[in-house]
Design an enzyme around this catalytic site. Structure first.
Site, short mmCIF file in Angstrom:
data_model
loop_
_atom_site.label_atom_id
_atom_site.label_comp_id
_atom_site.label_asym_id
_atom_site.label_seq_id
_atom_site.Cartn_x
_atom_site.Cartn_y
_atom_site.Cartn_z
N GLY A 108 21.68 -23.23 -72.21
CA GLY A 108 21.47 -22.29 -71.13
C GLY A 108 20.95 -23.03 -69.90
N GLN B 122 16.33 -23.85 -61.98
CA GLN B 122 16.33 -25.19 -62.57
C GLN B 122 17.16 -26.18 -61.77
OE1 GLN B 122 17.24 -23.65 -66.73
NE2 GLN B 122 15.90 -25.39 -67.19
N CYS C 285 13.41 -26.94 -73.30
CA CYS C 285 13.85 -26.58 -71.95
C CYS C 285 14.31 -27.84 -71.24
CB CYS C 285 12.70 -25.93 -71.19
SG CYS C 285 13.16 -25.39 -69.53
N LEU C 286 15.44 -27.74 -70.55
CA LEU C 286 15.96 -28.91 -69.83
C LEU C 286 15.02 -29.33 -68.70
CD1 LEU C 286 19.75 -27.95 -69.71
CD2 LEU C 286 18.65 -29.69 -71.16
N HIS D 30 14.91 -16.53 -72.50
CA HIS D 30 14.37 -17.77 -71.92
C HIS D 30 14.92 -17.96 -70.49
CE1 HIS D 30 13.50 -22.31 -72.36
NE2 HIS D 30 14.29 -22.26 -71.32
N GLU D 31 16.21 -17.68 -70.30
CA GLU D 31 16.83 -17.86 -68.97
C GLU D 31 16.33 -16.82 -67.98
OE1 GLU D 31 17.97 -20.59 -68.78
OE2 GLU D 31 18.50 -20.96 -70.88
N HIS E 53 13.10 -17.74 -66.60
CA HIS E 53 13.20 -18.71 -65.50
C HIS E 53 13.37 -17.99 -64.16
CE1 HIS E 53 13.20 -22.75 -67.17
NE2 HIS E 53 14.13 -22.46 -68.07
#
Ligand code: GNR
Ligand code: NI
Length: 171
Positions: free
Chosen positions: A45, A50, A93-94, A135-136, A139
């Site tokens: 994702g 991000q 998480c990226l 999670h997205e 963000h």
């Protein structure tokens, strides 16, 4: 075109992203770029903030490595219903590379969004898909998975990320 991924701590990762007004070619291109960036990472994702875009857009694909791709691009996603039963996943998480923590979230969520053709859609997500879409959307509200961890664990991870950013800046 791949886009650079912001690393925590960064003020842009703490802001509430603005709704997308009208779908444009630029926004469709952003969705494509985000999918390319996500697959390349690799991740399951990625959310606008991000890549430094404070608009309500996310991409995801939680298919296992051996399955055919199933990419989603969502504009203005909203959770319209959530189950009482929950799942605990070890999240990553990226924007917080190589750090993990257990987060409890509703096991199933119903989501409404605008797709890349401008159509309103609704679907129910379960399992890893449910965790990922929550999670997205977090963000988009300036929230990271570490916000669910103990203050001590959060501080430990944040210090590691500050060190990582210092090292990357010197390299
Ligand atoms: O790639 C990712 N893996 C992941 C694993 C468990 C729970 C959530 C995620 S999302 C993450 C990519 C990312 O940072 N998206 O914002
Ligand atoms: Ni993330």
């Amino acid at each position: 075109m791949k886009r650079p991924i912001l690393i925590h701590p960064d003020p842009r990762l703490k802001k509430v992203a603005a709704p997308v007004a009208d779908l444009s070619d630029d926004l469709r291109k952003l969705g494509d770029d985000m999918l390319e960036t996500m697959y390349d990472a690799p991740g399951i994702g990625l959310a606008g903030p991000q890549v430094g875009v404070l608009q309500r857009v996310l991409v995801m694909d939680c298919v296992k490595d051996d399955g055919p791709p199933n990419p989603f691009v969502m504009f203005n996603p909203e959770i319209i219903a959530a189950s009482d039963d929950t799942n605990i996943y070890e999240e990553g998480c990226l924007s917080i590379p190589e750090q993990y923590g257990e987060v409890e979230r509703p096991a199933e969520v119903e989501v409404r969004w605008i797709d890349r053709d401008g159509n309103s859609r609704e679907d129910v997500f379960a399992g890893l898909w449910a965790t990922c879409v929550q999670h997205e959307i977090d963000h988009l509200d300036g929230k990271l998975f570490i916000d669910y961890l103990s203050p001590m664990k959060r501080q430990m991870i944040t210090r590691k990320m500050q060190k990582l950013k210092r090292e990357r800046a010197r390299a």
